[in-house]
Design an enzyme around this catalytic site. Structure first.
Site, PDB file in Angstrom:
ATOM      1  CG  ASN A 156     -32.341  15.360  38.163  1.00  0.00           C
ATOM      2  OD1 ASN A 156     -31.206  15.641  38.539  1.00  0.00           O
ATOM      3  ND2 ASN A 156     -33.179  14.640  38.883  1.00  0.00           N
ATOM      4  CB  CYS A 179     -30.605  14.143  43.264  1.00  0.00           C
ATOM      5  SG  CYS A 179     -30.967  13.319  41.709  1.00  0.00           S
ATOM      6  CG  HIS A 192     -31.954  18.192  42.924  1.00  0.00           C
ATOM      7  ND1 HIS A 192     -30.991  18.071  41.942  1.00  0.00           N
ATOM      8  CD2 HIS A 192     -32.761  17.098  42.809  1.00  0.00           C
ATOM      9  CE1 HIS A 192     -31.216  16.965  41.266  1.00  0.00           C
ATOM     10  NE2 HIS A 192     -32.268  16.356  41.759  1.00  0.00           N
TER      11      HIS A 192
HETATM   12  C1  LIG Z   1     -41.558  10.999  36.307  1.00  0.00           C
HETATM   13  C2  LIG Z   1     -42.682  12.006  36.426  1.00  0.00           C
HETATM   14  C3  LIG Z   1     -42.366  13.231  35.590  1.00  0.00           C
HETATM   15  C4  LIG Z   1     -43.936  11.368  35.884  1.00  0.00           C
HETATM   16  O1  LIG Z   1     -45.004  12.278  36.035  1.00  0.00           O
HETATM   17  P1  LIG Z   1     -46.373  11.788  36.687  1.00  0.00           P
HETATM   18  O2  LIG Z   1     -47.270  12.927  36.649  1.00  0.00           O
HETATM   19  O3  LIG Z   1     -46.054  11.196  38.041  1.00  0.00           O
HETATM   20  O4  LIG Z   1     -46.819  10.700  35.679  1.00  0.00           O
HETATM   21  P2  LIG Z   1     -47.211   9.174  35.936  1.00  0.00           P
HETATM   22  O5  LIG Z   1     -46.002   8.367  36.212  1.00  0.00           O
HETATM   23  O6  LIG Z   1     -48.325   9.168  36.936  1.00  0.00           O
HETATM   24  O7  LIG Z   1     -47.779   8.787  34.531  1.00  0.00           O
HETATM   25  C5  LIG Z   1     -48.965   9.373  34.019  1.00  0.00           C
HETATM   26  C6  LIG Z   1     -49.198   8.852  32.631  1.00  0.00           C
HETATM   27  O8  LIG Z   1     -48.242   9.446  31.750  1.00  0.00           O
HETATM   28  C7  LIG Z   1     -47.561   8.403  31.019  1.00  0.00           C
HETATM   29  N1  LIG Z   1     -46.180   8.856  30.756  1.00  0.00           N
HETATM   30  C8  LIG Z   1     -45.076   8.599  31.478  1.00  0.00           C
HETATM   31  N2  LIG Z   1     -44.034   9.187  30.902  1.00  0.00           N
HETATM   32  C9  LIG Z   1     -44.488   9.819  29.791  1.00  0.00           C
HETATM   33  C10 LIG Z   1     -43.878  10.604  28.801  1.00  0.00           C
HETATM   34  N3  LIG Z   1     -42.570  10.866  28.796  1.00  0.00           N
HETATM   35  N4  LIG Z   1     -44.648  11.108  27.822  1.00  0.00           N
HETATM   36  C11 LIG Z   1     -45.967  10.864  27.787  1.00  0.00           C
HETATM   37  N5  LIG Z   1     -46.602  10.128  28.717  1.00  0.00           N
HETATM   38  C12 LIG Z   1     -45.868   9.619  29.702  1.00  0.00           C
HETATM   39  C13 LIG Z   1     -47.624   7.205  31.924  1.00  0.00           C
HETATM   40  O9  LIG Z   1     -47.449   6.024  31.179  1.00  0.00           O
HETATM   41  C14 LIG Z   1     -48.999   7.336  32.500  1.00  0.00           C
HETATM   42  O10 LIG Z   1     -49.929   6.869  31.539  1.00  0.00           O
HETATM   43  P3  LIG Z   1     -51.237   6.063  31.981  1.00  0.00           P
HETATM   44  O11 LIG Z   1     -52.013   7.030  32.843  1.00  0.00           O
HETATM   45  O12 LIG Z   1     -51.878   5.750  30.685  1.00  0.00           O
HETATM   46  O13 LIG Z   1     -50.728   4.893  32.741  1.00  0.00           O
HETATM   47  C15 LIG Z   1     -42.912  12.413  37.899  1.00  0.00           C
HETATM   48  O14 LIG Z   1     -43.447  11.335  38.615  1.00  0.00           O
HETATM   49  C16 LIG Z   1     -41.665  12.881  38.582  1.00  0.00           C
HETATM   50  O15 LIG Z   1     -41.111  13.901  38.240  1.00  0.00           O
HETATM   51  N6  LIG Z   1     -41.218  12.153  39.604  1.00  0.00           N
HETATM   52  C17 LIG Z   1     -40.038  12.507  40.350  1.00  0.00           C
HETATM   53  C18 LIG Z   1     -38.842  12.138  39.527  1.00  0.00           C
HETATM   54  C19 LIG Z   1     -37.601  12.724  40.078  1.00  0.00           C
HETATM   55  O16 LIG Z   1     -37.561  13.877  40.421  1.00  0.00           O
HETATM   56  N7  LIG Z   1     -36.561  11.907  40.095  1.00  0.00           N
HETATM   57  C20 LIG Z   1     -35.285  12.304  40.512  1.00  0.00           C
HETATM   58  C21 LIG Z   1     -35.207  12.287  41.971  1.00  0.00           C
HETATM   59  S1  LIG Z   1     -34.250  13.568  42.521  1.00  0.00           S
END
Ligand SMILES: CC(C)(COP(=O)(O)OP(=O)(O)OC[C@H]1O[C@@H](n2cnc3c(N)ncnc32)[C@H](O)[C@@H]1OP(=O)(O)O)[C@@H](O)C(=O)NCCC(=O)NCCS
Length: 332
Positions: free
Chosen positions: A286, A116, A256
């Site tokens: 993204n 990214c 970004h």
């Molecule tokens: C991926 C992302 C959105 C997930 O959000 P989060 O708040 O960290 O969520 P978590 O991974 O802690 O998951 C929380 C819960 O939501 C659930 N969940 C994950 N994806 C889900 C979705 N699409 N819809 C509903 N629930 C979802 C998980 O299973 C978890 O459930 P649990 O508590 O029962 O285990 C977040 O971590 C993120 O944006 N990370 C950075 C990603 C990024 O920017 N990547 C590119 C790099 S440049």
């Protein structure tokens, strides 16, 4: 003779037509619009459809439009750098495919892969060629067809990514405009949190790797989130500090578009109000190397000559960085 800096003299973007909404994703995986919007800020993203359509199919229309907008003859271009994580093929470079399709007969070209942060790294690289005085017109592309490596059965990743990209023209400037400073970082210990398990030389494609769905982006979202918030905010603040810029001096933050919460944290750390933050994650998600040029393209009509812009990114690798530039032209 005054110092030569590399200035962006034009920008173009391209987003494929197909709109993949949160509502459609609800029919594909166990998720919902409210969860996606509140955790990421994304409502929809674009998907490149069609057989034999790779990242070059996003970049080519952007480059053709860029040539037109900047009144550049294709044969005048010296170099094209394509930042992408989803090249058309492992080789040759997608930059060469784009060059062939857009008539850049005198340009050399290569791809640059920094996930990214790819567009930022490519912009910094391109600017060095301009600063030597030897190269006059360089196209820097940032484009990705993330749908090619996204697992649409994995709700934690498929909601985030989309397809799109853009291109900028870099030319020499002697008025002190253009790229002023860049601060680029990487830390390979972060690779474990965001990578593609197979398809490279370590684990070439086999029936087993395909069956195990190892040709898709693997991500530990929370870890990536934690590093991204700190990394993007740290470099943005540092680049401001070492150039003696206050929040008032900054006209625009161009972040970004990974996650709205990461963008907000970066802006807060810089003390920059949301009215100065370029944001289109709600429409495109993204797009990896595509996010920053897509932002510049959409906000171009609001940019004025002399505006101070901070471009900031974080990505797999880990890679991250910030560029401080002075915008070089008024709206046309
Ligand atoms: C991926 C992302 C959105 C997930 O959000 P989060 O708040 O960290 O969520 P978590 O991974 O802690 O998951 C929380 C819960 O939501 C659930 N969940 C994950 N994806 C889900 C979705 N699409 N819809 C509903 N629930 C979802 C998980 O299973 C978890 O459930 P649990 O508590 O029962 O285990 C977040 O971590 C993120 O944006 N990370 C950075 C990603 C990024 O920017 N990547 C590119 C790099 S440049």
């Amino acid at each position: 003779m005054s110092k030569i800096t590399a200035a962006i003299t034009g920008v173009s973007g391209y987003a494929p037509d197909y709109v993949l909404t949160n509502q459609e994703l609800e029919t594909m995986v166990d998720t919902n619009d409210e969860w996606i919007v509140s955790r990421t800020g994304i409502s929809e993203r674009r998907i490149l459809k069609g057989e034999n359509q790779g990242t070059s199919a996003i970049a080519i229309p952007a480059v053709l439009d860029l040539l037109k907008k900047t009144n550049t003859k294709p044969e005048e271009v010296d170099l094209i750098i394509c930042a992408t994580t989803t090249p058309d093929m492992v080789f040759p470079a997608t930059a060469n495919i784009i060059a062939a399709e857009t008539g850049l007969v005198n340009a050399f070209g290569y791809d640059l892969q920094a996930a990214c942060s790819g567009f930022l790294f490519a912009l910094a690289t391109g600017s060095q060629f301009i600063e030597t005085g030897k190269y006059k017109k360089i196209i820097v592309v940032g484009a990705d067809k993330m749908s090619a490596i996204v697992d649409y059965t994995d709700r934690a990743t498929c909601i985030i990514f989309g397809d799109g990209g853009g291109a900028v023209m870099l030319e020499p400037n002697t008025e002190g405009l253009g790229i002023q400073d860049s601060l680029l970082k990487s830390d390979g210990t972060g690779a474990q949190f965001l990578h593609m398990k197979a398809g490279g030389s370590r684990r070439p494609a086999t029936q087993e790797t395909v069956a195990a769905r190892e040709h898709y982006a693997y991500q530990e979202g929370q870890q990536v989130f934690k590093f991204a918030v700190k990394g993007m905010a740290d470099v943005s603040a540092e680049v401001m500090e070492r150039n003696n810029l206050t929040a008032d001096d900054v006209a625009w933050l161009v972040p970004h578009q990974a996650n709205k919460r990461i963008i907000d944290a970066t802006a807060n750390r810089m003390g920059v109000g949301s009215e100065k933050v370029m944001l289109n994650i709600q429409k495109y998600g993204n797009t990896t190397s595509g996010t920053i040029p897509l932002c510049l393209w959409e906000y171009e009509p609001q940019l004025k000559k002399g505006d101070n812009l901070i471009l900031a990114a974080f990505g797999g690798g880990f890679t991250w960085g910030a560029i401080y530039l002075k915008w070089a032209y008024d709206p046309k």
